[in-house]
Motif scaffolding. Structure first.
Motif, short mmCIF file in Angstrom:
data_model
loop_
_atom_site.label_atom_id
_atom_site.label_comp_id
_atom_site.label_asym_id
_atom_site.label_seq_id
_atom_site.Cartn_x
_atom_site.Cartn_y
_atom_site.Cartn_z
N LYS A 94 0.74 -1.13 0.08
CA LYS A 94 0.16 -0.04 -0.07
C LYS A 94 0.82 1.30 -0.03
O LYS A 94 0.54 2.36 -0.72
CB LYS A 94 -0.95 -0.06 1.15
N GLU A 138 -5.53 6.22 -10.74
CA GLU A 138 -6.47 6.25 -9.87
C GLU A 138 -6.35 5.47 -8.65
O GLU A 138 -7.18 5.21 -7.63
CB GLU A 138 -7.54 5.69 -10.42
N LYS A 139 -5.17 4.56 -8.57
CA LYS A 139 -4.93 3.59 -7.58
C LYS A 139 -4.33 4.51 -6.34
O LYS A 139 -4.28 4.10 -5.22
CB LYS A 139 -4.20 2.38 -7.62
N LEU A 178 -1.21 4.20 -1.56
CA LEU A 178 -2.31 3.73 -2.85
C LEU A 178 -3.51 3.69 -1.63
O LEU A 178 -3.50 3.82 -0.57
CB LEU A 178 -2.19 2.36 -3.35
N SER A 179 -4.70 3.93 -2.37
CA SER A 179 -6.04 3.92 -1.64
C SER A 179 -6.04 2.60 -1.18
O SER A 179 -6.97 2.21 -0.04
CB SER A 179 -7.21 4.19 -2.58
N TYR A 182 -1.98 -2.95 -3.51
CA TYR A 182 -2.08 -3.46 -4.81
C TYR A 182 -0.41 -3.77 -5.16
O TYR A 182 0.36 -3.21 -5.41
CB TYR A 182 -2.28 -2.37 -5.98
N PHE A 185 1.66 -2.87 -8.24
CA PHE A 185 2.11 -1.60 -8.52
C PHE A 185 3.50 -1.19 -9.32
O PHE A 185 3.67 -0.44 -9.94
CB PHE A 185 2.03 -0.66 -7.11
N LYS A 477 -9.98 -8.92 -6.20
CA LYS A 477 -9.63 -7.89 -4.86
C LYS A 477 -8.60 -8.41 -4.13
O LYS A 477 -7.71 -7.65 -3.58
CB LYS A 477 -10.63 -7.36 -4.14
N SER A 480 -5.21 -8.52 -5.95
CA SER A 480 -4.46 -7.20 -5.70
C SER A 480 -3.71 -7.05 -4.63
O SER A 480 -2.64 -6.42 -4.48
CB SER A 480 -5.27 -6.23 -6.24
#
Length: 541
Positions: A94, A138-139, A178-179, A182, A185, A477, A480
């Motif tokens: 993250k 956007e991530k 990141l939100s 992922y 990345f 999800k 990720s």
């Protein structure tokens, strides 16, 4: 919905966006032209843009690959390794820390620092700037606050101009939050959108100079020689201060063609050095014309037929499986595409880690008897329409597919051409009846998630078929956010297994590069993104 990664073409992999500008890529005049001072010449189409955060088609990214050095690139197994980055690290997938290698400078002499990445990414992410690659950010935390539309498509006013997830640590280090976690990345960072921009690119903070893309300033192995000569050429020359791997040629001329056949003729006459895509009409003769100077290599394109799963006649997975089983992929690949593509029986490309052959199982096998039996039992429609964009070279294979469905299912089948890919997508978005519709996809970076999430997740950016499966969404999800690549791939593969049961699309073909070159060059390679490797190509003399 984002559609920029969808492909409009069938056999000419020149665009990773809608493919419209590249469908006829051939030189405005370039025929017979010789390159100055022994420069290597490479065919491209007229780029749409030469700003990294606004360049999402192959011709533009080919030029930018000369002018910029990516944070990471991909090895022989398509796994990321550091290039301009010294390290890309995380403990939780993250919060990521990116350390830059020292010694990089822009072509105007500016030192490359963290600020150059932060400024470029914030510019690209800010909605009002209208950058075509904006969605790649956007991530990163804070992206939503920078947009002009909300999750429901309602127009809103941005409340921020910078990404809250970007933080400068020092001149050569910055962090990215990141939100949500992922794992891929780092893999994403090899994409064009993540290049840096020099201070000289901006007229004011956050305001790009209007003429920047006519003579882009990068930090890569080549620098601009003059400016972009629209519809003619872009010339670059080796940048002596580049600290990375040095190219083996001094000059490259990207020659802009309007017709691939004209470029092919120039390669045969030794007036053009590299043609990254041999025209479909020349595929049968290219091995004879060029000998061992005609080559193929893997690329990432995936062609498929999509079902409007929201329509009653295609809501039954058995109907969808039966149609898949009634199509002889191998025959179409051989007769229409002359072996330049390969049959697809999986939902992700062979070029990505985690690919498995024939994940569609029985639904991917040509079995006309079983297909008709299953189709009849499931109450499939008596007439099938296959819609496609008329500007992408699809008529022949669509007609061949319809003929097979007529013969093997006993149905009426017709192909229906829309003038442009955008016209087809507009109808699909409005859920207007189009029957089955052809789609294509090219990856942005080598990850299974890049094939699964955007195309099949509920509300996915390019999920035009209304497909939704909560268990599939959950597995993607979880993949990720997985702690390791192995764990992520396991989850992604489980998600792909669900697609094999639900069959929201019919996998048809995987593409490959088909390229040729003159007698004047050697060590020519074309990568997964249909770009010539500019660090390996050499003059034959």
């Amino acid at each position: 919905m984002q559609v920029r990664r969808l492909a409009a073409w069938t056999a000419l992999p020149l665009a990773a966006v809608l493919g419209l500008a590249a469908c006829g890529s051939g030189g405005s005049g370039g025929s017979g032209g010789s390159t100055p001072n022994g420069a290597v010449s490479i065919e491209i189409a007229e780029p749409q843009h030469l700003v990294p955060t606004n360049t999402s088609e192959t011709s533009g990214s080919q030029v930018l690959a000369a002018l910029f050095s990516p944070l990471v690139d991909y090895d022989a197994k398509n796994k990321p390794y550091e290039v301009a980055a010294q390290s890309v690290t995380t403990t939780d997938n993250k919060v990521w820390t990116i350390k830059l290698k020292p010694g990089y400078t822009f072509h105007n002499g500016e030192k490359v620092t963290s600020d150059n990445y932060l400024n470029a990414w914030n510019y690209g992410a800010y909605g009002p700037n209208g950058q075509g690659n904006s969605y790649f950010f956007e991530k990163i935390a804070g992206y939503d606050a920078m947009q002009t539309t909300d999750s429901k498509g309602k127009t809103v006013t941005p409340t921020a101009k910078t990404l809250s997830g970007l933080k400068k640590v020092d001149d050569l280090t910055f962090s990215v939050t990141l939100s949500q976690p992922y794992i891929d990345f780092k893999t994403m960072l090899g994409y064009t959108a993540f290049y840096p921009l020099p201070q000289a690119a901006f007229s004011a903070p956050g305001v790009l100079k209007a003429d920047y893309e006519n003579a882009p300033i990068g930090q890569g192995p080549f620098k601009m020689k003059g400016s972009w000569q629209h519809d003619s050429k872009v010339e670059v020359v080796k940048y002596d201060a580049f600290p990375g791997q040095k190219p083996k040629v001094n000059d490259v001329e990207f020659r802009i063609y309007q017709q691939l056949t004209a470029a092919y003729a120039d390669v045969l006459a030794d007036n053009l050095d590299v043609l990254p895509t041999v025209p479909t009409e020349n595929l049968s003769t290219a091995p004879t014309d060029l000998g061992d100077r005609y080559q193929t290599s893997p690329m990432s394109s995936f062609q498929f037929l999509a079902f409007p799963t929201f329509q009653k006649e295609y809501s039954n997975p058995d109907v969808r499986r039966a149609i898949s089983m009634a199509i002889d992929r191998d025959e179409i690949t051989k007769s229409i595409f002359k072996g330049s593509q390969t049959s697809a029986r999986s939902f992700v490309s062979p070029v990505v880690p985690g690919y498995r052959d024939n994940t569609a199982g029985d639904a991917g096998k040509f079995d006309p008897a079983k297909a008709k039996q299953l189709y009849t039992a499931a109450g499939g429609p008596s007439k099938i329409t296959i819609s496609y964009n008329g500007d992408g070279g699809h008529k022949d294979w669509v007609d061949a597919t319809c003929n097979q469905l007529k013969a093997n299912l006993g149905v009426d089948c017709v192909g229906s051409a829309e003038p442009k890919f955008a016209d087809l997508l507009t109808k699909v978005e409005k859920k207007q009846p189009v029957g089955l519709f052809r789609m294509g996809w090219v990856m942005d970076y080598p990850s299974m998630e890049d094939y699964l999430g955007p195309l099949y997740s509920t509300g996915g950016s390019s999920n035009y078929y209304g497909y939704s499966n909560p268990q599939f969404d959950k597995l993607v999800k979880e993949g990720s956010a997985a702690p390791s690549q192995a764990a992520a791939i396991k989850k992604y593969q489980q998600a792909e297994d669900i697609l094999a049961k639900d069959m929201p699309v019919v996998p048809l073909r995987f593409g490959q590069n088909t390229y040729g070159y003159s007698t004047k060059v050697k060590n020519v390679e074309v990568d997964l993104f249909s770009r010539v490797n500019l660090l390996k190509i050499e003059s034959a003399s």
